[in-house]
Design a protein around this motif. Structure first.
Motif, PDB file in Angstrom:
ATOM      1  N   LEU A  98       0.822  -1.209   0.000  1.00  2.00           N
ATOM      2  CA  LEU A  98       0.000   0.000   0.000  1.00  2.00           C
ATOM      3  C   LEU A  98       0.854   1.257   0.000  1.00  2.00           C
ATOM      4  N   VAL A  99       1.920   1.275   0.787  1.00  2.00           N
ATOM      5  CA  VAL A  99       2.812   2.445   0.809  1.00  2.00           C
ATOM      6  C   VAL A  99       3.392   2.702  -0.578  1.00  2.00           C
ATOM      7  N   THR A 100       3.828   1.639  -1.236  1.00  2.00           N
ATOM      8  CA  THR A 100       4.401   1.775  -2.578  1.00  2.00           C
ATOM      9  C   THR A 100       3.398   2.402  -3.537  1.00  2.00           C
ATOM     10  N   GLN A 101       2.133   1.981  -3.442  1.00  3.12           N
ATOM     11  CA  GLN A 101       1.096   2.539  -4.309  1.00  3.12           C
ATOM     12  C   GLN A 101       0.798   3.989  -3.955  1.00  3.12           C
ATOM     13  N   VAL A 102       0.745   4.298  -2.662  1.00  2.79           N
ATOM     14  CA  VAL A 102       0.504   5.681  -2.219  1.00  2.79           C
ATOM     15  C   VAL A 102       1.589   6.609  -2.753  1.00  2.79           C
ATOM     16  N   VAL A 103       2.836   6.205  -2.635  1.00  2.00           N
ATOM     17  CA  VAL A 103       3.953   7.025  -3.118  1.00  2.00           C
ATOM     18  C   VAL A 103       3.828   7.266  -4.621  1.00  2.00           C
ATOM     19  N   ALA A 104       3.530   6.208  -5.349  1.00  3.34           N
ATOM     20  CA  ALA A 104       3.398   6.331  -6.812  1.00  3.34           C
ATOM     21  C   ALA A 104       2.302   7.328  -7.174  1.00  3.34           C
ATOM     22  N   ASN A 105       1.171   7.263  -6.488  1.00  2.36           N
ATOM     23  CA  ASN A 105       0.062   8.156  -6.812  1.00  2.36           C
ATOM     24  C   ASN A 105       0.343   9.592  -6.378  1.00  2.36           C
ATOM     25  N   LEU A 106       0.967   9.772  -5.234  1.00  4.01           N
ATOM     26  CA  LEU A 106       1.280  11.137  -4.790  1.00  4.01           C
ATOM     27  C   LEU A 106       2.297  11.791  -5.727  1.00  4.01           C
ATOM     28  N   LYS A 107       3.174  11.002  -6.292  1.00  3.74           N
ATOM     29  CA  LYS A 107       4.134  11.541  -7.268  1.00  3.74           C
ATOM     30  C   LYS A 107       3.431  11.987  -8.553  1.00  3.74           C
ATOM     31  N   LEU A 108       2.248  11.449  -8.791  1.00 12.49           N
ATOM     32  CA  LEU A 108       1.456  11.843  -9.966  1.00 12.49           C
ATOM     33  C   LEU A 108       0.570  13.050  -9.667  1.00 12.49           C
ATOM     34  N   GLY A 109       0.694  13.572  -8.453  1.00 14.94           N
ATOM     35  CA  GLY A 109      -0.127  14.715  -8.078  1.00 14.94           C
ATOM     36  C   GLY A 109      -1.375  14.350  -7.306  1.00 14.94           C
ATOM     37  N   GLY A 110      -1.501  13.065  -6.949  1.00 17.06           N
ATOM     38  CA  GLY A 110      -2.656  12.622  -6.197  1.00 17.06           C
ATOM     39  C   GLY A 110      -2.582  12.987  -4.728  1.00 17.06           C
ATOM     40  N   ARG A 111      -3.652  12.681  -4.025  1.00 13.60           N
ATOM     41  CA  ARG A 111      -3.736  12.941  -2.587  1.00 13.60           C
ATOM     42  C   ARG A 111      -4.115  11.655  -1.868  1.00 13.60           C
ATOM     43  N   LEU A 112      -3.956  11.672  -0.553  1.00  9.82           N
ATOM     44  CA  LEU A 112      -4.286  10.521   0.273  1.00  9.82           C
ATOM     45  C   LEU A 112      -5.474  10.863   1.166  1.00  9.82           C
ATOM     46  N   PHE A 113      -6.454   9.969   1.185  1.00  8.55           N
ATOM     47  CA  PHE A 113      -7.639  10.156   2.028  1.00  8.55           C
ATOM     48  C   PHE A 113      -7.797   8.962   2.962  1.00  8.55           C
ATOM     49  N   TYR A 114      -8.101   9.255   4.213  1.00  8.36           N
ATOM     50  CA  TYR A 114      -8.521   8.226   5.155  1.00  8.36           C
ATOM     51  C   TYR A 114     -10.015   8.418   5.407  1.00  8.36           C
ATOM     52  N   ILE A 115     -10.771   7.337   5.405  1.00  4.16           N
ATOM     53  CA  ILE A 115     -12.180   7.433   5.786  1.00  4.16           C
ATOM     54  C   ILE A 115     -12.453   6.405   6.876  1.00  4.16           C
ATOM     55  N   GLY A 116     -13.250   6.796   7.856  1.00  7.01           N
ATOM     56  CA  GLY A 116     -13.564   5.877   8.945  1.00  7.01           C
ATOM     57  C   GLY A 116     -14.650   6.441   9.828  1.00  7.01           C
ATOM     58  N   ALA A 117     -15.108   5.619  10.753  1.00  7.28           N
ATOM     59  CA  ALA A 117     -16.123   6.037  11.716  1.00  7.28           C
ATOM     60  C   ALA A 117     -15.603   5.798  13.130  1.00  7.28           C
ATOM     61  N   GLY A 118     -16.064   6.611  14.072  1.00  5.24           N
ATOM     62  CA  GLY A 118     -15.688   6.414  15.467  1.00  5.24           C
ATOM     63  C   GLY A 118     -14.192   6.508  15.686  1.00  5.24           C
ATOM     64  N   THR A 119     -13.657   5.595  16.496  1.00  3.41           N
ATOM     65  CA  THR A 119     -12.221   5.592  16.801  1.00  3.41           C
ATOM     66  C   THR A 119     -11.378   5.526  15.538  1.00  3.41           C
ATOM     67  N   SER A 120     -11.765   4.678  14.604  1.00 10.36           N
ATOM     68  CA  SER A 120     -10.996   4.533  13.359  1.00 10.36           C
ATOM     69  C   SER A 120     -10.956   5.838  12.579  1.00 10.36           C
ATOM     70  N   GLY A 121     -12.091   6.525  12.504  1.00 14.95           N
ATOM     71  CA  GLY A 121     -12.135   7.809  11.811  1.00 14.95           C
ATOM     72  C   GLY A 121     -11.271   8.844  12.509  1.00 14.95           C
ATOM     73  N   ARG A 122     -11.324   8.853  13.839  1.00 18.21           N
ATOM     74  CA  ARG A 122     -10.529   9.827  14.596  1.00 18.21           C
ATOM     75  C   ARG A 122      -9.036   9.594  14.391  1.00 18.21           C
ATOM     76  N   LEU A 123      -8.623   8.339  14.363  1.00 19.25           N
ATOM     77  CA  LEU A 123      -7.206   8.041  14.157  1.00 19.25           C
ATOM     78  C   LEU A 123      -6.740   8.499  12.777  1.00 19.25           C
ATOM     79  N   GLY A 124      -7.607   8.344  11.774  1.00 17.59           N
ATOM     80  CA  GLY A 124      -7.262   8.841  10.444  1.00 17.59           C
ATOM     81  C   GLY A 124      -7.116  10.344  10.415  1.00 17.59           C
ATOM     82  N   VAL A 125      -8.018  11.042  11.108  1.00 16.06           N
ATOM     83  CA  VAL A 125      -7.947  12.501  11.194  1.00 16.06           C
ATOM     84  C   VAL A 125      -6.655  12.936  11.887  1.00 16.06           C
TER      85      VAL A 125
END
Length: 270
Positions: free
Chosen positions: A49-76
């Motif tokens: 996943l990290v390898t894919q994230v790096v590749a996409n961010l190098k293309l000008g992409g962004r990273l999003f976390y989505i979640g609910a409750g504790t999981s959502g808060r940790l992403g934020v």
């Protein structure tokens, strides 16, 4: 394959209310010790996943976390730490929680059960084909998260997930799943404990490794960190001193003039 929610299975500890404070703390700690070992088993998935994230961010992409409750808060939390730590734009890494920002402090009833809302929330950020969306859910069954990833898949947006049950619907939906199976919680079903700890460890690894790969660290120093308080300015000055061997006062002036450790060092002329 049969899907079993180990995060919901009964704790191996009984009669918690009869334990002393000492016993409670030691038993919680014994459970917590197992978490890094579970994370280690998932490193191949994290690496993919990290390898894919790096590749996409190098293309000008962004990273999003989505979640609910504790999981959502940790992403934020992880998203909000990236700009001050690595000096990246505030919209490069984004945390979206079911129920909106108000849910960071207070739970929003039934927000996690809405399977269509995550895509609506992502569209508010003009989600695009170079972006990466990572769903976070201990159970692996949260409709808000699964629905969001399903729609992302339909729109050819890269999807990943962090979950704590093997073979969950969420893991089967994500193109790059990360499964950290931590087992039953000390307090039955309280996934803010071991599962939440595991998610935080994975998020630390994911964002830090990605930012290092993107050149946001030099040596082992946060040379692009935002100088947003006295502590960080002092740390920055000392980093400049170490790298170019100048007195504190000169390093301070360079940092003030150029705005970051990297720029101060790169523009220093002996």
């Amino acid at each position: 394959m049969t899907f079993t929610k180990t995060t919901e299975q009964s704790s191996k500890y009984e009669h918690l209310e009869q334990m002393s404070v000492h016993e409670l703390l030691n038993n919680i700690n014994e459970e917590d010790i197992t978490v890094p070992h579970a994370v280690k088993k998932a490193i191949p998935q994290i690496e993919a996943l990290v390898t894919q994230v790096v590749a996409n961010l190098k293309l000008g992409g962004r990273l999003f976390y989505i979640g609910a409750g504790t999981s959502g808060r940790l992403g934020v939390v992880d998203a909000s730490e990236c700009p001050p730590t690595f000096g990246v734009p505030f919209d490069l890494v984004n945390g979206i929680i079911a129920g909106g920002d108000g849910a960071i402090r207070r739970a929003v009833e039934n927000a996690e059960d809405n399977a269509t809302q995550a895509w609506i929330d992502l569209q508010m950020h003009n989600i695009g084909p170079n972006d990466v969306v990572i769903g976070i859910a201990a159970s692996g069954t949260t409709p808000y998260v699964i629905g969001g990833l399903e729609t992302c898949n339909q729109n050819n947006i890269v999807t990943g997930c962090i979950t704590n049950n093997a073979g969950s619907p969420l893991a089967l939906t994500a193109k790059f799943p990360i499964e950290v199976v931590v087992g039953p919680e000390f307090l039955t079903g309280s996934s803010r404990m071991k599962a939440g700890t595991a998610q935080k460890l994975v998020l630390n690894m994911l964002s830090t490794a990605a930012m290092i790969q993107l050149g946001r660290v030099k040596g082992n120093k946060m040379v692009d960190m935002r100088l947003s308080n006295v502590k960080l300015v002092d740390r920055g000055v000392k980093m400049v001193m170490e790298q170019i061997s100048v007195p504190y006062e000169e390093a301070s002036e360079l940092l003030k003039k150029y705005g970051s450790v990297r720029n101060a060092v790169d523009n220093y002329k002996k």
